[in-house]
Design an enzyme around this catalytic site. Sequence first.
Site, PDB file in Angstrom:
ATOM      1  CD  GLN A  89      13.068   5.219 -41.064  1.00 46.13           C
ATOM      2  OE1 GLN A  89      11.867   5.373 -40.849  1.00 46.13           O
ATOM      3  NE2 GLN A  89      13.798   6.141 -41.670  1.00 46.13           N
ATOM      4  CG  HIS A 153       8.810   7.494 -43.217  1.00 47.67           C
ATOM      5  ND1 HIS A 153       8.502   8.440 -44.159  1.00 47.67           N
ATOM      6  CD2 HIS A 153      10.089   7.758 -42.830  1.00 47.67           C
ATOM      7  CE1 HIS A 153       9.549   9.246 -44.345  1.00 47.67           C
ATOM      8  NE2 HIS A 153      10.523   8.835 -43.535  1.00 47.67           N
ATOM      9  CD  GLU A 247       4.695  19.371 -38.401  1.00 47.92           C
ATOM     10  OE1 GLU A 247       4.649  19.928 -39.515  1.00 47.92           O
ATOM     11  OE2 GLU A 247       3.733  18.716 -37.925  1.00 47.92           O
ATOM     12  CE1 TYR A 257      -2.058  18.357 -35.058  1.00 44.80           C
ATOM     13  CE2 TYR A 257      -3.424  16.509 -35.727  1.00 44.80           C
ATOM     14  CZ  TYR A 257      -3.099  17.490 -34.815  1.00 44.80           C
ATOM     15  OH  TYR A 257      -3.838  17.610 -33.659  1.00 44.80           O
ATOM     16  CE1 TYR A 268      15.897  13.893 -44.948  1.00 42.63           C
ATOM     17  CE2 TYR A 268      14.414  12.657 -46.375  1.00 42.63           C
ATOM     18  CZ  TYR A 268      14.810  13.043 -45.108  1.00 42.63           C
ATOM     19  OH  TYR A 268      14.125  12.595 -44.004  1.00 42.63           O
TER      20      TYR A 268
END
Length: 373
Positions: A89, A153, A247, A257, A268
């Site tokens: 990513q 991430h 979220e 959070y 997963y």
Amino acid sequence: MKKSIILSCLFVVMLNSSCAQDTENKVTTPNNPVFKAELFVDDLQIPWGFAFLPDGSMLITEKEGKLLKYFNGEREEIGNVPEVYQRGQGGLLDVVMHPNYNDNGWIYLTYSSPEGEEKGGNTALMRAKLKNGNLVENEVLYKATPNTTKGQHFGSRITFDNDGYLYFSIGERGARDENPQDINRDGGKIYRLHDDGRIPNDNPFVNEKGAKTAIYSYGHRNPQGLVIHPESGRIWEHEHGPRGGDEINIIEKGANYGWPVVTYGINYSGTPITEKTEMDGMTQPIHYWVPSIAPSGMAFVTTDKYKGWKGSLLVGSLAFQYLERLEFDGKKVTKREKLLPGEGRVRAIGEGPDGLIYVAVEGKGIFKLIPKP
């Protein structure tokens, strides 16, 4: 897919009926959308972010490490772009203009940077100016550590608030048990800086020994949406959950959070991460998705050009390949609409200076949504 959705919902229902948000507000597809989609910039692979310059031209980040300038059908590749650690990513991520760009010319970028002693990369924030087709006066304002060869991430989005503070996100880099709950470590955080990279003296952890003092909030997984609410001026964020549990959060100073101590998602593999969806001292999302839509890109509609849309929130879905429009009554979602169904993986969304909505879709390009009369 149907089996995974059912398993996800069954697991979460056993916890505390947390599929209620989605069952109360099922996403619907309008029979007659208020717009038609026109391909504005074609032939893009992974247009991660885009922003408009005062002359109406558009800067576009391609994840592979290219920064493009598009104007009147012509595109130019900008030079002197930082080296990116392109894995998974990672790559060249978000781009925004300084709110006073006309006066100072600063452009801000986030990217996965290989700079540092360790192998791999981590997310960095930089600013630069544009001159004669090149970035100049490049300054790295923040570089997360340590580097890692993991490919997941990185985050990352950037926004400014009404007081001129700069906010940006970094994902937890796949180290969920180490980074997001530890304010002494980068990753899984929203950060706040002055526009020149200085740490605000009222950041929540400036007096905490060993803390990363740029942190504004923590306990995040992989935030790929970050915008300012046009009326309240508060910072809204969305982040990827695992399997379920994406979220939407309103970011509060110093707030936790919860990831991964509390979550509405599961692994997963289908196994539980935790039995807890809430805990004292951890801030609840104002909305979550089960199953996960894999949200990327985020924009509030401030224009009157689309009938009934003003005040809506637009969110891209990578997993189900559509654009979602959400209506709110305060913090409560009252309506969800599926737009551009099946068009592709929506990566970024923005409102242009012309008041029109632009949507970046992987493998295609950037669409302009033309309002119907």
